[in-house]
Design a protein around this motif. Structure first.
Motif, short mmCIF file in Angstrom:
data_model
loop_
_atom_site.label_atom_id
_atom_site.label_comp_id
_atom_site.label_asym_id
_atom_site.label_seq_id
_atom_site.Cartn_x
_atom_site.Cartn_y
_atom_site.Cartn_z
N ARG A 93 0.75 -1.12 0.00
CA ARG A 93 0.00 -0.07 0.00
C ARG A 93 0.92 1.29 0.02
O ARG A 93 0.54 2.08 -0.62
CB ARG A 93 -0.91 0.05 1.17
N LYS A 94 1.98 1.22 0.80
CA LYS A 94 2.75 2.49 0.72
C LYS A 94 3.56 2.72 -0.40
O LYS A 94 3.45 3.75 -1.20
CB LYS A 94 3.89 2.12 1.72
N ASP A 95 3.69 1.60 -1.45
CA ASP A 95 4.46 1.72 -2.57
C ASP A 95 3.46 2.32 -3.63
O ASP A 95 3.57 3.30 -4.49
CB ASP A 95 4.79 0.32 -3.24
N PHE A 96 2.10 1.88 -3.57
CA PHE A 96 1.00 2.41 -4.24
C PHE A 96 0.56 3.67 -4.23
O PHE A 96 0.47 4.41 -5.13
CB PHE A 96 -0.26 1.22 -4.08
N ALA A 97 0.86 4.10 -2.82
CA ALA A 97 0.69 5.48 -2.46
C ALA A 97 1.75 6.39 -3.33
O ALA A 97 1.11 7.31 -3.90
CB ALA A 97 0.50 5.77 -1.14
N PRO B 253 -6.21 -9.93 -4.53
CA PRO B 253 -6.09 -8.30 -4.56
C PRO B 253 -4.43 -8.10 -5.09
O PRO B 253 -4.26 -7.00 -5.92
CB PRO B 253 -6.19 -7.84 -3.25
N ALA B 254 -3.61 -8.81 -4.56
CA ALA B 254 -2.07 -8.58 -4.82
C ALA B 254 -1.96 -8.65 -6.40
O ALA B 254 -1.24 -8.10 -7.33
CB ALA B 254 -1.13 -9.24 -4.34
N ALA B 255 -2.41 -10.08 -6.82
CA ALA B 255 -2.40 -10.32 -8.22
C ALA B 255 -3.16 -9.49 -9.22
O ALA B 255 -2.59 -9.06 -10.20
CB ALA B 255 -3.09 -12.00 -8.53
N GLY B 256 -4.13 -8.70 -8.83
CA GLY B 256 -4.76 -7.63 -9.58
C GLY B 256 -3.80 -6.49 -9.81
O GLY B 256 -3.81 -5.86 -10.73
N LEU B 257 -3.17 -6.12 -8.57
CA LEU B 257 -2.26 -4.98 -8.54
C LEU B 257 -1.20 -5.31 -9.42
O LEU B 257 -0.79 -4.38 -10.31
CB LEU B 257 -1.91 -4.72 -7.15
N VAL B 258 -0.77 -6.46 -9.59
CA VAL B 258 0.37 -6.91 -10.45
C VAL B 258 -0.04 -6.53 -11.72
O VAL B 258 0.68 -5.71 -12.61
CB VAL B 258 0.72 -8.41 -10.57
N GLN C 170 -9.99 -0.14 -9.00
CA GLN C 170 -10.09 -1.52 -8.80
C GLN C 170 -9.07 -2.12 -7.85
O GLN C 170 -9.05 -3.19 -7.33
CB GLN C 170 -9.59 -2.03 -10.30
N THR C 171 -8.23 -0.99 -7.43
CA THR C 171 -7.24 -1.38 -6.25
C THR C 171 -7.70 -1.54 -4.90
O THR C 171 -8.63 -0.66 -4.26
CB THR C 171 -6.10 -0.76 -6.15
N SER C 172 -7.61 -2.81 -4.26
CA SER C 172 -8.18 -3.12 -2.95
C SER C 172 -7.21 -3.90 -1.98
O SER C 172 -7.60 -4.66 -1.13
CB SER C 172 -9.36 -4.02 -3.23
N VAL C 173 -5.78 -3.57 -2.12
CA VAL C 173 -4.97 -4.36 -1.36
C VAL C 173 -4.99 -3.78 0.13
O VAL C 173 -4.97 -2.49 0.18
CB VAL C 173 -3.40 -4.12 -2.03
#
Length: 503
Positions: A377-381, A427-432, A500-503
Motif C-alpha cells: 500500500r505504501k508503494d502504491f501511494a 488483490p495483490a495479483a490484480g495490482l500486479v 480496482q485496487t483493494s490491497v
C-alpha cells in the motif's frame, strides 16, 4: 570454438539391461523401417567439479571424454526433464576457457578438479525411417565408475540410453519407451550417469530441500528473493551465449531484487541490503547497454517502415544502420568482461550470503496480511502521488520526467505485489496486472522521449554530412503525437486502476 547441441534423451534400467542380453528388438516400433548396427565404442570420460560439487548440485555436468565420434570437452546445461544443451569444445588438457566461463556463476573462485571417471563400452544401434533418416540412437552402455575426489570406490552397471535425432519429434521416444517397458525395462532413477556414480561411490552434494510453505512476512519476501537470485545465476550462461531475451530476463531479475530490498525495508535490514542494491543497480545498467539500444533501434526501424515513401528523403535507413552499429559496437565484449570481473562475482557471493543468512528485522516475523500488505500500500501511494504530479504539470520536460518517475515506481510496486501475491491472493495479483498495464503505458511515453532524442542526434549527423533532415523531422512529429496520446489516456487509465485496487 564451442558448439551447442540440444540433447533429448531417456535412460532405462532393469533386469533386461543388467542381464547383459543386449538391446531389445526395436524393429517393431512405429515409424522404424530398420535398425542399423553401428558397432561398439569404448568411451573414457573424466568429470570435473568443485570440491563441494556445485555443478552437480545444479544438475550441470562438465567432462573430458575420449573415444566415440564426439571426443572432447562437454558441458551439459539442463533445460527441462530429459532435455539438455550440450556445449562442446575440442579436446585439451585443461578446461577450455569457453566452457569455464559458462560455469563461472556457480564456480566463482573455486577450483575445478577431477571428480569421477566413467569408462563405458557402448553398443550402438540407429533407428531409421523408410528414407534412411535417423530417428533415434539407442545404446547399451556397460559402465564402470571410479570416484576420484570426495569419496572412494568403484561401481558398475548397465543401462540403455535412447537419444532423439536432431530436430526429431519427442513423441517418438514414447513409442520406443512402450517397447522397452514390454521388455522389462523402466526409466532410470538417476538423472545422469554422473548422478548415479556419485550416489553409489560416496557422498554427493544434495540439492537444497524444497522450501516449506511460507508463513511469516519474512518467509514470503525471502521466497521471492531466492527465486530472483536463482534466476540471475541460472541466466548467466545464457547471457554469455547470447541466447534470445536472456539479457533482458537477467536485468529484470536484478531490478526485482533491488526493488524488493527497497519496498520491504521493514523486513530486511537496509544497512545490509542498500550496498547490495547499489551493486544491482550497476549490474542492471551494464545489462541495459545493449537492450536499450536494441529497443530504440527497433522502434526507429518500425517507424521508418510505416512511413510513406514520399516522406523518405536521403539515405535514412543507411544512416540509422550506421548509427545503431556505432552505438552498439563493443558493448557485447564489455558485458562479457563485466560477467568475468571480480565485482560481479562479489555481488553473486553477497546475494548468496543474504538469502542463506538473511538480515531479518522484527517485522519479518509478523503476519504477512498486515506487514506485506502495508508495504504494498505504501508503494502504491507513492505511485499515486507521482501520477498526480505528472497530470498537474503542463506538457514538456517536467511532465516527461514526472511520468518517467511514475513508471519506475509502478515497476517497484509491481515487484512488491508479485512477492505479496502468494500471501494476499487476488488483490495483490490484480495490482500486479494493473501496475504492468500502467508500466506499459508510461513505458511507451518514455520510449517516445528517448526516440525523439535519438532523432535529434540523427538529424544533426545527417545535416553535418550534407543529407536531408526532413524525414527525421517527420518522425519526430509522429513521436510527439504518440506521447500526447499517452498523456491524454493516462487520466482515464489511472482512474480505472484506483477504482480496482483493494490491497
Amino acid at each position: 570454438m564451442a558448439d551447442t547441441k540440444r540433447e533429448i534423451e531417456r535412460k532405462y534400467e532393469g533386469p533386461a539391461a543388467e542381464g547383459g542380453t543386449g538391446l531389445p528388438d526395436l524393429s517393431g516400433v512405429a515409424g522404424v523401417a530398420s535398425v542399423v548396427d553401428k558397432g561398439v565404442a569404448d568411451l573414457d570420460a573424466t568429470y570435473f567439479d568443485t570440491p563441494d560439487q556445485r555443478l552437480a548440485a545444479a544438475s550441470l555436468t562438465l567432462r573430458r571424454r575420449t573415444g566415440g565420434g564426439d571426443a572432447g570437452w562437454h558441458l551439459k546445461l539442463p533445460v527441462s526433464e530429459g532435455v539438455r544443451d550440450e556445449i562442446r569444445a575440442p579436446l585439451a588438457d585443461t578446461v577450455p576457457r569457453a566452457l569455464a566461463s559458462l560455469v563461472r556463476s556457480r564456480v566463482r573462485d573455486a577450483e575445478l578438479a577431477p571428480l569421477v571417471r566413467l569408462r563405458s563400452t557402448r553398443d550402438i544401434r540407429h533407428l531409421v525411417d523408410a528414407s534412411g533418416a535417423l530417428l533415434a540412437e539407442v545404446s547399451l552402455d556397460r559402465v564402470r565408475a571410479e570416484r576420484l575426489g570426495g569419496g572412494e570406490g568403484t561401481v558398475e552397471w548397465t543401462e540403455i540410453e535412447v537419444e532423439l535425432a536432431d530436430d526429431g519429434d519427442p513423441a517418438f521416444l514414447d513409442k520406443v519407451e512402450k517397447k522397452l517397458r514390454k521388455a522389462g525395462l523402466r526409466r532410470s532413477t538417476s538423472s545422469s550417469k554422473l548422478a548415479k556414480a556419485l550416489d553409489e561411490t560416496g557422498e554427493r552434494a544434495r540439492k537444497p530441500a524444497p522450501e516449506k510453505d511460507p508463513v511469516t512476512a519474512g518467509d514470503h519476501v525471502l521466497a521471492y528473493l531466492r527465486a530472483q537470485y536463482d534466476a540471475i545465476v541460472e541466466l548467466d550462461p545464457a547471457v554469455r551465449r547470447d541466447v534470445l531475451d536472456s539479457v533482458h530476463s537477467m536485468r529484470v531479475a536484478t531490478r526485482r531484487t533491488r526493488g524488493t530490498f527497497r519496498s520491504y525495508g521493514k523486513i530486511l535490514d537496509r544497512a545490509v541490503t542498500d550496498p547490495i542494491g547499489d551493486e544491482l543497480k550497476w549490474l542492471a545498467g551494464e545489462l541495459g547497454v545493449d537492450r536499450d539500444q536494441e529497443v530504440l533501434t527497433e522502434r526507429l526501424t518500425g517507424a521508418l517502415a510505416d512511413l510513406p515513401r514520399v516522406l523518405l528523403t536521403g539515405p535514412v535507413r543507411t544512416r540509422l544502420r550506421t548509427w545503431a552499429h556505432a552505438r552498439r559496437g563493443g558493448s557485447r565484449r564489455r558485458l562479457i568482461a563485466v560477467l568475468d570481473g571480480k565485482r560481479y562475482l562479489a555481488l553473486l557471493t553477497a546475494l548468496d550470503a543474504l538469502v542463506t543468512d538473511p538480515p531479518l528485522l522484527e517485522a519479518a516475523a509478523g503476519d504477512p496480511a498486515k506487514v506485506v500488505a502495508k508495504a504494498v500500500r505504501k508503494d502504491f501511494a507513492k505511485v499515486s502521488d507521482l501520477v498526480a504530479q505528472a497530470l498537474d504539470r503542463p506538457p514538456g520536460a517536467d511532465r516527461d520526467q514526472a511520468m518517467h518517475d511514475a513508471r519506475k515506481k509502478a515497476k517497484r510496486t509491481r515487484y512488491a505485489s508479485e512477492a505479496a501475491a502468494p500471501a494476499l491472493g487476488g488483490p495483490a495479483a490484480g495490482l500486479v496486472k494493473s501496475m504492468k498495464s500502467l508500466q506499459s503505458l508510461l513505458g511507451d511515453h518514455q520510449d517516445s522521449v528517448m526516440t525523439r532524442e535519438a532523432l535529434r542526434e540523427l538529424a544533426t549527423l545527417a545535416h553535418a554530412a550534407g543529407e536531408s533532415s526532413f524525414t527525421y523531422g517527420v518522425l519526430y512529429g509522429r513521436e510527439e503525437q504518440r506521447a500526447a496520446a499517452v498523456e491524454a489516456a493516462l487520466p482515464e487509465v489511472w482512474e480505472a486502476i484506483e477504482g480496482q485496487t483493494s490491497v
